[in-house]
Design a protein around this motif. Structure first.
Motif, PDB file in Angstrom:
ATOM      1  N   LEU A  60      -4.252  -2.314  13.111  1.00 38.46           N
ATOM      2  CA  LEU A  60      -4.606  -2.703  14.467  1.00 38.46           C
ATOM      3  C   LEU A  60      -4.031  -1.744  15.497  1.00 38.46           C
ATOM      4  N   LEU A  61      -3.025  -0.966  15.135  1.00 39.98           N
ATOM      5  CA  LEU A  61      -2.371  -0.030  16.041  1.00 39.98           C
ATOM      6  C   LEU A  61      -2.917   1.360  15.744  1.00 39.98           C
ATOM      7  N   THR A  62      -3.684   1.920  16.663  1.00 38.70           N
ATOM      8  CA  THR A  62      -4.396   3.167  16.363  1.00 38.70           C
ATOM      9  C   THR A  62      -3.458   4.339  16.140  1.00 38.70           C
ATOM     10  N   SER A  63      -2.247   4.289  16.676  1.00 38.31           N
ATOM     11  CA  SER A  63      -1.317   5.396  16.448  1.00 38.31           C
ATOM     12  C   SER A  63      -0.735   5.378  15.045  1.00 38.31           C
ATOM     13  N   VAL A  64      -0.886   4.254  14.328  1.00 42.73           N
ATOM     14  CA  VAL A  64      -0.457   4.183  12.934  1.00 42.73           C
ATOM     15  C   VAL A  64      -1.661   4.482  12.055  1.00 42.73           C
ATOM     16  N   VAL A 478      -8.041  -7.146  21.658  1.00 43.23           N
ATOM     17  CA  VAL A 478      -7.186  -5.972  21.814  1.00 43.23           C
ATOM     18  C   VAL A 478      -7.960  -4.744  21.374  1.00 43.23           C
ATOM     19  N   ALA A 479      -7.806  -3.667  22.134  1.00 48.01           N
ATOM     20  CA  ALA A 479      -8.476  -2.408  21.808  1.00 48.01           C
ATOM     21  C   ALA A 479      -7.498  -1.269  22.030  1.00 48.01           C
ATOM     22  N   GLY A 480      -7.564  -0.268  21.181  1.00 42.93           N
ATOM     23  CA  GLY A 480      -6.679   0.882  21.312  1.00 42.93           C
ATOM     24  C   GLY A 480      -7.365   2.159  20.888  1.00 42.93           C
ATOM     25  N   TYR A 501      -4.835  14.730   9.048  1.00 43.79           N
ATOM     26  CA  TYR A 501      -4.516  13.785  10.116  1.00 43.79           C
ATOM     27  C   TYR A 501      -5.817  13.311  10.759  1.00 43.79           C
ATOM     28  N   ALA A 502      -5.708  12.340  11.640  1.00 43.64           N
ATOM     29  CA  ALA A 502      -6.860  11.775  12.330  1.00 43.64           C
ATOM     30  C   ALA A 502      -6.795  12.149  13.808  1.00 43.64           C
ATOM     31  N   PRO A 503      -7.562  13.137  14.271  1.00 42.91           N
ATOM     32  CA  PRO A 503      -7.509  13.522  15.682  1.00 42.91           C
ATOM     33  C   PRO A 503      -8.079  12.470  16.620  1.00 42.91           C
ATOM     34  N   GLN A 504      -8.908  11.545  16.109  1.00 39.91           N
ATOM     35  CA  GLN A 504      -9.426  10.474  16.945  1.00 39.91           C
ATOM     36  C   GLN A 504      -9.394   9.167  16.170  1.00 39.91           C
ATOM     37  N   SER A 505      -8.865   8.114  16.799  1.00 43.77           N
ATOM     38  CA  SER A 505      -8.776   6.799  16.170  1.00 43.77           C
ATOM     39  C   SER A 505      -9.059   5.728  17.210  1.00 43.77           C
ATOM     40  N   LEU A 506      -9.865   4.751  16.834  1.00 43.99           N
ATOM     41  CA  LEU A 506     -10.195   3.633  17.701  1.00 43.99           C
ATOM     42  C   LEU A 506     -10.142   2.352  16.884  1.00 43.99           C
ATOM     43  N   ALA A 507      -9.536   1.318  17.435  1.00 42.44           N
ATOM     44  CA  ALA A 507      -9.503   0.015  16.774  1.00 42.44           C
ATOM     45  C   ALA A 507      -9.728  -1.073  17.808  1.00 42.44           C
ATOM     46  N   VAL A 508     -10.596  -2.016  17.483  1.00 39.16           N
ATOM     47  CA  VAL A 508     -10.873  -3.169  18.335  1.00 39.16           C
ATOM     48  C   VAL A 508     -10.820  -4.404  17.460  1.00 39.16           C
ATOM     49  N   ALA A 509     -10.065  -5.397  17.871  1.00 36.96           N
ATOM     50  CA  ALA A 509      -9.954  -6.642  17.112  1.00 36.96           C
ATOM     51  C   ALA A 509      -9.912  -7.808  18.077  1.00 36.96           C
ATOM     52  N   MET A 510     -10.415  -8.950  17.624  1.00 36.70           N
ATOM     53  CA  MET A 510     -10.387 -10.143  18.465  1.00 36.70           C
ATOM     54  C   MET A 510     -10.434 -11.379  17.589  1.00 36.70           C
ATOM     55  N   SER A 511     -10.009 -12.473  18.170  1.00 40.13           N
ATOM     56  CA  SER A 511     -10.103 -13.786  17.535  1.00 40.13           C
ATOM     57  C   SER A 511     -10.605 -14.754  18.591  1.00 40.13           C
ATOM     58  N   LEU A 512     -11.783 -15.340  18.349  1.00 41.27           N
ATOM     59  CA  LEU A 512     -12.427 -16.159  19.358  1.00 41.27           C
ATOM     60  C   LEU A 512     -12.848 -17.502  18.771  1.00 41.27           C
ATOM     61  N   ARG A 523     -13.030  -7.094  13.310  1.00 37.70           N
ATOM     62  CA  ARG A 523     -12.178  -5.918  13.519  1.00 37.70           C
ATOM     63  C   ARG A 523     -12.998  -4.672  13.249  1.00 37.70           C
ATOM     64  N   VAL A 524     -13.016  -3.744  14.196  1.00 36.92           N
ATOM     65  CA  VAL A 524     -13.753  -2.491  14.066  1.00 36.92           C
ATOM     66  C   VAL A 524     -12.760  -1.347  14.102  1.00 36.92           C
ATOM     67  N   GLU A 525     -12.907  -0.411  13.183  1.00 35.93           N
ATOM     68  CA  GLU A 525     -12.026   0.761  13.134  1.00 35.93           C
ATOM     69  C   GLU A 525     -12.864   2.025  13.023  1.00 35.93           C
ATOM     70  N   TYR A 526     -12.561   2.996  13.867  1.00 35.87           N
ATOM     71  CA  TYR A 526     -13.210   4.302  13.804  1.00 35.87           C
ATOM     72  C   TYR A 526     -12.138   5.361  13.566  1.00 35.87           C
ATOM     73  N   ARG A 527     -12.391   6.240  12.612  1.00 37.96           N
ATOM     74  CA  ARG A 527     -11.474   7.360  12.352  1.00 37.96           C
ATOM     75  C   ARG A 527     -12.290   8.637  12.189  1.00 37.96           C
ATOM     76  N   ARG A 528     -11.826   9.679  12.820  1.00 38.29           N
ATOM     77  CA  ARG A 528     -12.319  11.026  12.523  1.00 38.29           C
ATOM     78  C   ARG A 528     -11.164  11.793  11.927  1.00 38.29           C
ATOM     79  N   ARG A 529     -11.313  12.217  10.704  1.00 38.50           N
ATOM     80  CA  ARG A 529     -10.228  12.863   9.974  1.00 38.50           C
ATOM     81  C   ARG A 529     -10.465  14.357   9.862  1.00 38.50           C
ATOM     82  N   ARG A 530      -9.344  15.068   9.917  1.00 39.16           N
ATOM     83  CA  ARG A 530      -9.371  16.503   9.665  1.00 39.16           C
ATOM     84  C   ARG A 530      -8.483  16.791   8.467  1.00 39.16           C
ATOM     85  N   ARG A 531      -8.939  17.683   7.586  1.00 38.73           N
ATOM     86  CA  ARG A 531      -8.157  18.079   6.429  1.00 38.73           C
ATOM     87  C   ARG A 531      -8.133  19.597   6.336  1.00 38.73           C
ATOM     88  N   SER A 532      -7.258  20.108   5.469  1.00 38.59           N
ATOM     89  CA  SER A 532      -7.167  21.559   5.329  1.00 38.59           C
ATOM     90  C   SER A 532      -8.490  22.158   4.886  1.00 38.59           C
TER      91      SER A 532
END
Length: 587
Positions: A60-64, A478-480, A501-512, A523-532
């Motif tokens: 849920l924490l995009t920096s992790v 919550v969105a990050g 590493y992931a140069p771009q990360s997005l996470a959105v979660a809710m409970s309704l 819960r929606v998660e977007y990752r763009r990953r870069r590798r060697s």
């Protein structure tokens, strides 16, 4: 609640100000007075979402950046703000969990979710508090102290998955006892990706000042190409953790917090099941730690002084027998400028038997500009010592070098927290980090073995933005978003980890809440990953629909990877497609 550090001035949002965290300072401090970026995941939020392990929760924490090799926390690497997986410290109730054999075992967290009270994540360097490995960030799993509702849950679903969990607690006089356990199994979504896992945690409170806890974990899983080499591998891990804490007042103002711990982790790894005699690795690591922290308030200030001693040792048929001891001393000074400003400074010295000394200072501050806006900034130094695997490991695909030395880094951040109308909270942080002597595995061609080197310096810059709101009837959204860049000089050959590493990360979660007592939690998660070599981009959608039946039964239907994306969080290790789980919990 899920909050970042420092979002309310005096008199605003009192429930927030009463929330106390233990990871952002040497002694507990209110969130509204912290001077660092701290995120908190509460037990209620974790229970509402389709998550099954600590690794699932911190997504849920995009920096992790959670780099999983399987579902339900079978094996996961953690990284914060683009740091390597070995540059993140994992704690359980403040006790180090990082494994001296390999950072890949730092995700072996022997705590079931039923025992988790909250998860605190300190972003940025934490070596001035906790010592080695707290470079990109620190995750602290806080276990339950108060009695809770007894419950039993059973679940089953896709890929021949099944399991259950349970928890119970009671209070007799000054004694409070909590026990929780879980087990999971799956036949696997592909060859050599099955698993079995069991967790057990027990915590005994002897009055408000003394706690004893015992945790155990056992896993077996197919490790198909987990570490490269395209081999049908298999792995067994187990862990035992024993901790004891006590708080003792001394005189009218001083208090001493004492804690000790013993941890042992076992790892058996078959690189190639077809030829087990040639690739059977058996490792057993041990860690012992004792710590004492004395603290006292002094007017508008708080002073804390502490010492810590410990040792790590390993017995291994492939790495050999080795030991590493250390002694540490640290101090912190916090000052409150009226109701608006806070200043904190800390310094720690770690002395290792093989690597010498490491000094790590940190300075941070925060200021309420008005009733709704707070600004904060910090700077600090951190370090990481190489693991036994990085120094001594050898198999057909890897060859470590004992000459590698510790990594060091300086990092800084500046941020603002804005309390908006209608309960919305907007936060933003800019951060930068300069890593020196970074350890990585390199090889010239795909036919070569990976070897360890202190290869280069890595500079990281980025930003974090989050937005959230709590609604009535326990709902939340919550969105990050986190964006970052890494700059490193070119090296001869291929890099295994430093440029993953992931140069771009997005996470959105809710409970309704919905009509007829239903509740939906997507819960929606977007990752763009870069590798060697190459990269990857994907969107994941998970969701939980739940409903109580009477007063004692809850039914959950969870869907994971509902878009059925093909993706991998670790290069060469595919993750499963769409899956469904049905759970029934009895309270």
């Amino acid at each position: 609640m899920l909050w970042s550090a420092g979002v309310t001035p005096a008199g605003a949002q009192d429930p927030y100000r009463q929330t106390v965290v233990v990871t952002a300072a040497a002694t507990p401090v209110e969130l509204g007075s912290t001077t660092r970026a701290v995120m908190v995941l509460s037990r209620e939020e974790i229970a509402a979402l389709p998550v099954y392990s600590v690794a699932d929760a911190v997504r849920l924490l995009t920096s992790v950046d959670v780099r999983a090799r399987g579902i339900r926390g079978v094996q996961s690497d953690f990284a914060v703000r683009g740091a390597g997986f070995g540059q993140m410290l994992v704690l359980v109730d403040g006790v180090r969990l990082n494994d001296s054999q390999s950072g890949h075992h730092n995700g072996d967290i022997p705590v079931p979710l039923d025992s988790v009270e909250r998860i605190e994540v300190l972003h940025g360097p934490g070596s001035s508090f906790f010592g080695a490995d707290a470079v990109g960030g620190t995750v602290n799993i806080i276990t339950r102290r108060a009695p809770g509702t007894a419950r039993v849950e059973l679940h089953g679903g896709s890929f021949a998955a099944g399991g259950g969990s349970g928890a119970a607690s009671f209070t007799r006089g000054a004694v409070t006892q909590h026990v929780a356990g879980s087990f999971d199994r799956s036949g696997g979504f592909m060859y050599d990706r099955d698993f079995n896992a069991a967790l057990l945690h027990a915590k005994t409170m002897l009055g408000p000042a003394t706690a004893l806890s015992v945790s155990a974990l056992r896993k077996e899983f197919g490790a198909n190409n987990f570490y490269g080499g395209n081999a049908p591998s298999r792995e067994w891990t187990n862990q035992f953790l024993l901790t004891a804490t006590h708080r003792q007042p001394v005189g009218p103002t001083w208090a001493i917090d004492l804690d000790g711990s013993y941890r042992t982790h076992g790892d058996r790894f078959l690189f190639d099941q077809v030829n087990p005699a040639r690739s059977d690795n058996r490792h057993r690591t041990h860690t012992g730690l004792v710590r004492a922290v004395a603290s006292r308030p002094a007017g508008d200030a708080v002073v804390a002084l502490g010492v810590e001693g410990g040792a790590d040792w390993i017995r291994s048929n492939s790495l050999g027998d080795h030991a590493l001891s250390r002694f540490s001393g640290f101090g912190e000074f916090r000052y409150q400028f009226g109701r608006r400003g806070q200043l904190a400074a800390s310094l720690r010295l770690d002395r290792y038997s093989e690597f010498g000394s490491a000094w790590n200072p940190a300075v941070s501050g925060g200021w309420w500009v008005g009733s709704h806006l707070r600004v904060r900034a910090s700077v600090g130094r951190a370090f990481r010592v190489p693991t036994f695997t990085e120094r001594y490991y050898s198999d057909p695909a890897n060859l470590a070098r004992p000459e590698v030395q510790p990594e060091h880094s300086w990092a800084g951040e500046a941020g603002a927290d804005l309390v908006l109308t209608r309960g919305w909270l907007l936060q933003g942080t800019l951060f930068t980090r300069a890593d020196h002597d970074v350890i990585d595995w390199l090889r010239t061609t795909t036919a070569d073995r990976w070897r360890t080197y202190n290869i280069r310096d890595v500079d990281t810059r980025g930003y974090e933005v989050s937005l959230r709101r709590n609604f009535l009837r326990d709902g939340f959204v919550v969105a990050g978003y986190t964006g970052l860049t890494l700059e490193a000089p070119q090296v001869t050959g291929l890099s295994k980890y430093a440029l993953d590493y992931a140069p771009q990360s997005l996470a959105v979660a809710m409970s309704l809440p919905l009509p007829a007592q239903f509740r939906v939690a997507p819960r929606v998660e977007y990752r763009r990953r870069r590798r060697s070599v190459g990269g990857e981009e994907y969107v994941l959608l998970d969701a939980r629909v739940s409903r109580p039946i009477g007063h004692h039964v809850d039914v959950y239907v969870d869907g994971t990877n509902l878009l059925d994306r093909t993706y991998s969080e670790v290069a060469g290790v595919p993750m499963p497609g769409a899956a469904m789980t049905v759970s029934v919990a009895i309270k």
